[in-house]
Design an enzyme around this catalytic site. Structure first.
Site: not given
Ligand code: TYM
Length: 329
Positions: A111, A194, A197
């Site tokens: 980031k 990957k 978004k």
């Molecule tokens: P975020 O919003 O980027 O993604 C949400 C969930 O989707 C999964 N994910 C993926 N899994 C496999 N392949 C991909 N290409 C892919 N893109 C997204 C992510 O692994 C995630 O499970 N930091 C987290 C949000 C968060 C969170 C938490 C998650 C905040 N607090 C506490 C678990 C527990 C995030 O940015 O996810």
């Protein structure tokens, strides 16, 4: 009953990465565990969204969660910013986290490279906010995709360190949870590692069949194998990974064989893949349209979820305050 928690940032709509990496597991887990699924709107502040978009974005994900099959009667669904107890725990955890270890987190480094004009402290302490999300419910399992492994490691470190510093056995170390044998990483359609978004390479759950077919047909490929049983180059491996996730094993094996004997036609493979994705998404899409229009219902769900989540978080925080030496609430 063991507690499970997971979250998603509301920066856009749910895509296949979110679905296969996380939400699909949520739906399965809600029957067996005490589940908390939340919308991480505080986490999305690292990219400074517009005030008028904040509530709208959270509501979009809320509707999509429900359309995917998360049942507010079984799981607690809430919006992160409705539970301000989280911030108190975030502060305590930050006191025990060190600059060096936070700077070493890969997502932070990435980031910082991508948005050098906005390397804010929220970005640096993103993993401790995530740890607070998890630990406030003393969750044992966290269904996430492979991309969250390092953040999960930090959450475990926060739990361990708190227990060690205060000589208690209070926080369980939260474990990553995936239904298959391995963590899932859904690749992008552009050949990149990957689907995400910010990568702009997503298939979204709200998209119609025509758009999905068009996107899949445009997925990057190469000129095809020239030698039998050769190793697949990265872009082709990604296409196969998508198929492994979205299609049946028979379908995957069929095209894998075609690759191995050099008779593969990527057009046919993509057509099949598109159909398999459509099959999963079409019913979800229909429900998204239906649920999004019922704002009163969404508000009710969010309010109920906030109440339940606050109750659980307050209970933990009360103990935490005592352990640290503060007066309980
Ligand atoms: P975020 O919003 O980027 O993604 C949400 C969930 O989707 C999964 N994910 C993926 N899994 C496999 N392949 C991909 N290409 C892919 N893109 C997204 C992510 O692994 C995630 O499970 N930091 C987290 C949000 C968060 C969170 C938490 C998650 C905040 N607090 C506490 C678990 C527990 C995030 O940015 O996810």
């Amino acid at each position: 009953m063991e507690t499970v928690l997971s979250g998603i940032r509301p920066t856009g709509n749910l895509h296949l990465g979110n679905y296969y990496g996380a939400v699909q597991s949520f739906v399965k887990m809600q029957n067996e565990y005490n589940c908390y699924f939340f919308i991480a709107d505080w986490h999305s502040l690292t990219t400074h969204p517009k005030p008028e978009d904040i509530q709208k974005s959270a509501r979009t994900i809320l509707a999509e969660y429900i359309a995917c099959g998360i049942d507010p009667e079984k799981a607690t669904i809430y919006i992160q910013s409705d539970v301000h107890e989280t911030l108190e725990l975030y502060l305590y955890l930050n006191m025990n986290c060190y600059l060096g270890e936070l700077e070493r987190v890969t997502t932070f480094k990435e980031k910082a490279r991508k948005q050098p004009e906005n390397v804010n402290a929220g970005l640096l302490t993103y993993p401790t906010l995530m740890a607070a999300d998890i630990l406030q419910h003393r969750a044992a399992k966290v269904p996430v995709g492979k991309d969250q492994e390092q953040n999960m490691e930090m959450a475990r470190k926060c739990a361990r360190r708190f227990n060690y510093i205060y000589g208690v056995d209070f926080f369980p170390e939260p474990q990553n949870f995936y239904f298959g044998d391995n963590a899932i990483k859904v690749p992008g359609l552009d050949g990149s590692g990957k689907m995400g978004k910010s990568e702009g390479n997503c298939i979204y759950l709200f998209e119609d069949e025509k758009t999905i077919r068009k996107k899949v047909m445009k997925a990057v490929t190469d000129s095809g194998p020239t030698e039998p049983n050769s190793e697949k180059p990265e872009v082709i491996k990604n296409l196969f990974t998508l198929m492994e996730i979205a299609s049946t094993k028979d379908t995957y094996d069929y095209f894998d064989e075609k690759w191995n004997d050099c008779s593969i036609r990527y057009g046919d493979m993509k057509k099949q893949l598109a159909e398999d994705i459509v099959k999963t998404i079409a019913p979800i899409r229909e429900r998204i349209i239906e649920i999004s229009s019922d704002e009163a219902r969404l508000d009710r769900i969010a309010r109920l979820g906030a109440e339940k989540a606050r109750e659980s978080a307050a209970k933990t925080l009360n103990e935490v305050r005592k352990i640290i030496g503060f007066r309980p609430y």
